[in-house]
Design an enzyme around this catalytic site. Structure first.
Site, PDB file in Angstrom:
ATOM      1  N   THR A   1     -36.976  31.912  36.979  1.00  7.09           N
ATOM      2  CA  THR A   1     -37.142  30.472  36.716  1.00  7.09           C
ATOM      3  C   THR A   1     -38.638  30.203  36.476  1.00  7.09           C
ATOM      4  OG1 THR A   1     -37.340  29.933  39.071  1.00  7.09           O
ATOM      5  CG2 THR A   1     -35.120  29.835  38.115  1.00  7.09           C
TER       6      THR A   1
ATOM      7  N   LYS B   1     -52.391  35.691  39.361  1.00  8.78           N
ATOM      8  CA  LYS B   1     -52.323  37.142  39.105  1.00  8.78           C
ATOM      9  C   LYS B   1     -53.308  37.892  40.008  1.00  8.78           C
ATOM     10  CE  LYS B   1     -50.687  36.317  34.425  1.00  8.78           C
ATOM     11  NZ  LYS B   1     -51.085  35.906  33.078  1.00  8.78           N
TER      12      LYS B   1
ATOM     13  N   ASP C   1     -53.346  30.286  36.368  1.00  7.33           N
ATOM     14  CA  ASP C   1     -52.475  31.428  36.032  1.00  7.33           C
ATOM     15  C   ASP C   1     -53.195  32.743  36.363  1.00  7.33           C
ATOM     16  OD1 ASP C   1     -50.132  32.676  34.450  1.00  7.33           O
ATOM     17  OD2 ASP C   1     -51.900  33.458  33.425  1.00  7.33           O
TER      18      ASP C   1
HETATM   19  N1  HSE Z   1     -49.715  31.758  30.021  1.00 10.11           N
HETATM   20  C1  HSE Z   1     -49.831  33.138  30.376  1.00 10.11           C
HETATM   21  C2  HSE Z   1     -50.941  33.766  29.546  1.00 10.11           C
HETATM   22  C3  HSE Z   1     -48.515  33.815  30.156  1.00 10.11           C
HETATM   23  O1  HSE Z   1     -51.423  33.130  28.606  1.00 10.11           O
HETATM   24  O2  HSE Z   1     -51.368  34.883  29.832  1.00 10.11           O
HETATM   25  C4  HSE Z   1     -48.349  35.136  30.825  1.00 10.11           C
HETATM   26  O3  HSE Z   1     -48.435  35.065  32.211  1.00 10.11           O
END
Ligand code: HSE
Length: 341
Positions: free
Chosen positions: A96, A225, A221
């Site tokens: 999701t 990570k 984002d």
């Molecule tokens: N939005 C993310 C990126 C997608 O541009 O790397 C992959 O996690």
């Protein structure tokens, strides 16, 4: 191996494609016979304990926008939690959308699956960034595996490289480009002199940016990570709040020109250093002759380890089939560990 797919977006659909196309090979090469027994999307679900006809389900999804319309086996029932609890399956694939504020609905799906003793493969960064140490503990307590190769680097095996290939070594630091959208934007700003706003528009037009582009441009984002890598590869027990985060909103064309004068480029770099607190995401000047100074939407990560020294892994950081290949990698690992066919 029986699978429940929760979320049926581009990654999960690509997974069903690969499972169909590689069916024979998976059996012959790995002795794996995956059967998708349930799929849940926003509009409903489809369920067949004997295994679904994946071509049919994909056809229905593209025609009606939901799997609920699948003849005979489809229903308007949307409760993924009930399906995870009730349907017999070894593995739940949670795909999701990422929510970095609450982790939901993925958090509840993953917790429910682990508590039911089901293994989980997820591509959802939200629950992991907010609670990976707790989720790992929950998995261990319930004798279940939690795997998430596709959350960092899409199909590029960044997590597997650090975890498996460097197993005999000690990783001292990790740094690199972890977000394709901002890398594309910075590359275009550098090449064409675009402003931040123009570059964001270009990234959106190409379909690179997340639905909420703040996740990309404000560094969240990449920070998610970094959090996942710090936990999985360096043994730290941290969450998103432990990462110092600065995005690219304030990067101006003049900054890129200055960087060029110094023989470099501005890149959004995620970094896990030596010190406990040395975990960050920030725009950083990278020399042009540094191999991680790559353009476009690519990701590039440098591992610095005690014996092997520097190693760099570069590849696409997103994409449906690419990320689905990481999910399959995780499924194969679980199958190997569990001897479930
Ligand atoms: N939005 C993310 C990126 C997608 O541009 O790397 C992959 O996690």
């Amino acid at each position: 191996m029986r699978l429940i797919l929760v979320g049926f977006g581009v990654v999960a659909r690509s997974l069903t494609d690969i499972l169909t196309v590689r069916k024979q090979e998976l059996l012959e090469r790995y002795g794996m016979h995956p059967r998708v027994v349930a799929i849940v999307d926003k509009g409903g679900s489809v369920l067949n304990p004997k295994g679904l006809d994946l071509d049919e389900v994909r056809r229905v999804k593209s025609e009606f926008g939901t799997v609920a319309e699948t003849p005979e086996y489809g229903s308007k029932r949307t409760s993924a939690v009930a399906i995870i609890d009730e349907v017999d399956a070894e593995v739940v694939v949670e795909a999701t959308p990422t929510n970095l504020e609450t982790g939901e609905p993925g958090m509840t799906h993953i917790e429910t699956a682990l508590k039911a003793g089901r293994h989980v493969v997820t591509v959802n960064k939200g629950p992991l960034a907010l609670a990976l140490p707790a989720l790992m503990e929950m998995a261990a307590y319930n004798c279940a595996y939690l795997r998430f190769s596709g959350t960092v680097g899409g199909g590029t095996p960044i997590l597997d490289f650090g975890r498996k290939c460097l197993t005999s070594d000690k990783i001292l630091s990790i740094e690199g480009i972890l977000n394709g959208t901002t890398n594309y934007m910075l590359t275009e700003m550098d090449k064409l002199g675009l402003t931040f706003e123009e570059a964001l528009k270009a990234a959106q037009e190409k379909g690179y940016a997340e639905a909420n582009p703040a996740l990309d441009v404000d560094g969240w984002d990449a920070a998610a990570k970094v959090t996942i890598m710090a936990n999985w590869l360096t043994g730290r027990e941290i969450t998103l709040k432990d990462v110092s985060v600065k995005g690219i909103r304030d990067v101006k064309p003049a900054d890129l020109k200055n960087a060029a004068k110094q023989g470099g480029a501005v890149k959004l770099i995620g970094r896990i250093g030596d010190g406990e607190d040395d975990i960050s995401v920030a725009p950083t000047l990278v020399k042009r002759d540094d191999p991680i100074c790559i353009g476009g939407t690519l990701n590039a990560v440098r591992f610095h380890s005690e014996f092997a020294g520097n190693e760099i892994i570069i590849g696409k950081g997103a994409g449906g089939p690419e990320t689905a290949s990481a999910v399959l990698r995780d499924l194969l690992e679980i199958r190997e560990r569990m001897s479930v066919n």
